[in-house]
Scaffold this motif. Structure first.
Motif, PDB file in Angstrom:
ATOM      1  N   LEU A  23       3.928  -1.534   0.626  1.00 33.40           N
ATOM      2  CA  LEU A  23       3.612  -2.592   1.586  1.00 33.40           C
ATOM      3  C   LEU A  23       2.172  -3.074   1.425  1.00 33.40           C
ATOM      4  O   LEU A  23       1.887  -4.263   1.602  1.00 33.40           O
ATOM      5  N   ALA A  24       1.260  -2.156   1.100  1.00 30.59           N
ATOM      6  CA  ALA A  24      -0.128  -2.564   0.861  1.00 30.59           C
ATOM      7  C   ALA A  24      -0.225  -3.498  -0.338  1.00 30.59           C
ATOM      8  O   ALA A  24      -0.991  -4.473  -0.330  1.00 30.59           O
ATOM      9  N   MET A  25       0.545  -3.220  -1.384  1.00 33.34           N
ATOM     10  CA  MET A  25       0.567  -4.114  -2.547  1.00 33.34           C
ATOM     11  C   MET A  25       1.105  -5.491  -2.170  1.00 33.34           C
ATOM     12  O   MET A  25       0.625  -6.527  -2.643  1.00 33.34           O
ATOM     13  N   ILE A  26       2.111  -5.508  -1.314  1.00 28.55           N
ATOM     14  CA  ILE A  26       2.682  -6.785  -0.874  1.00 28.55           C
ATOM     15  C   ILE A  26       1.662  -7.592  -0.081  1.00 28.55           C
ATOM     16  O   ILE A  26       1.497  -8.804  -0.284  1.00 28.55           O
ATOM     17  N   VAL A  27       0.956  -6.929   0.835  1.00 27.13           N
ATOM     18  CA  VAL A  27      -0.063  -7.620   1.625  1.00 27.13           C
ATOM     19  C   VAL A  27      -1.151  -8.186   0.720  1.00 27.13           C
ATOM     20  O   VAL A  27      -1.592  -9.331   0.895  1.00 27.13           O
TER      21      VAL A  27
END
Length: 349
Positions: free
Chosen positions: A168-172
């Motif tokens: 999710l951090a990569m997506i953000v």
């Protein structure tokens, strides 16, 4: 009395044809159905982004395209829903809602219809009039698993594992690379940020629909019928009346019939009827978070389609955003708990 042939069963020993077990090869496993639904959904979603952006350059307004989507889907699903409810009411007269057009209860019909039938298309189509398809290719399928994971954690008490949090951090980060630059130019007179916000809003609306589907254990066909029936009754008559009175701008009266027919078929039949059922089928098998993360191919494929078919430029931040979002989605898929899959299949049984 003639003896029976050696090695063959006596007459009447064969079970009736309708009681014989089906060959294993002729039955599709839940896994095969889930994977097939995922392939269809990814392909339709990829085409949706490219075609919706191309449609924004033609004669129809965003609400016109939404009208063709809902009306086209309604031509198929509203009669189907009426038949479905009529069959159910033969056993239980209390079944169905919405004047006998939705097979679900009124509350569930309204909630899923607001998020999946109205919120998603109205926000998405409007966004395409401000921002290019390359932005949509990252922000819509990219932020979808982000919103879904957060909502699933809050509503379904899904656990956010370290691997999922990393994804999710990569997506953000990918979303910020794409949408952050346009947001920084918001006060310089640019309008890209409006489209970017609408793309993320559309993803949030669809994430809400996904979580409701899983929480209520909704069947794919029934959910898609209910969403379309609600949107059809809530939007089509109101928009037709407002457009006819000239209170809202509409170009449906002057648009070529070929374009309208194409939008009815693709936006209505393909994007709603086909992809709506396959996406909900994915939720039944994979669960809402894993389903939205399986869309890892959509950002890259749709960005490539925008470059090839729409001649959109692919800047470094867009490439980096696509890569980060895709990596983030794939990391989220790697370490998902399998209990959700079993629970989904058990709920279906």
């Amino acid at each position: 009395m003639r003896p029976a042939h050696k090695g063959l069963p006596r007459r009447g020993a064969w079970p009736p044809l309708h009681n014989r077990p089906m060959p294993a090869a002729s039955r599709l496993s839940p896994r095969a159905i889930g994977i097939g639904a995922a392939v269809v959904t990814v392909l339709v979603w990829t085409a949706f982004i490219v075609i919706a952006r191309a449609s924004a350059a033609h004669s129809l307004t965003p609400f016109d395209i939404a009208f063709t989507r809902i009306f086209g889907a309604g031509l198929v699903l509203v009669p189907w829903g009426a038949w479905h409810v009529a069959q159910a009411r033969r056993r239980d007269p209390t079944q169905g809602s919405l004047f006998g057009l939705s097979p679900l209860a009124l509350r569930i019909t309204a909630v899923t219809g607001i998020f999946g039938g109205l919120g998603y298309p109205l926000l998405a189509y409007t966004g395409f009039f401000y921002a290019p398809a390359t932005h949509a290719s990252v922000l819509m399928p990219g932020s979808l698993p982000l919103w879904t994971a957060l909502l699933a954690a809050a509503v379904l008490h899904d656990r956010l594992t370290p691997m999922r949090l990393f994804g999710l951090a990569m997506i953000v980060l990918g979303d910020l690379l794409v949408g952050g630059a346009s947001l920084l130019r918001a006060f310089d007179g640019g309008e890209l940020w409006k489209g970017d916000l609408m793309f993320m809003g559309a993803a949030f609306s669809w994430a809400c629909y996904s979580v409701v589907v899983r929480r209520e254990g909704l069947d794919a066909v029934r959910a898609t019928i209910a969403v379309t029936a609600f949107a059809f009754l809530a939007f089509v008559p109101a928009y037709a009346l407002l457009a006819g009175l000239g209170w809202v701008a509409s170009r449906l009266g002057s648009a070529p019939w070929g374009e309208i027919a194409f939008q009815l078929l693709f936006q209505g039949v393909s994007s709603v009827v086909v992809a709506g059922i396959t996406f909900t089928r994915m939720i039944e098998y994979f669960g809402p978070v894993r389903t939205t993360m399986i869309t890892a191919l959509v950002p890259g494929l749709s960005a490539l389609g925008a470059v090839l078919f729409l001649d959109e430029p692919l800047y470094w931040n867009l490439v980096a955003g696509v890569v980060l979002v895709t990596v983030g989605i794939l990391f989220g898929v790697q370490r998902m708990r399998t209990g959700g899959v079993g629970a989904a299949v058990a709920a279906r049984g």
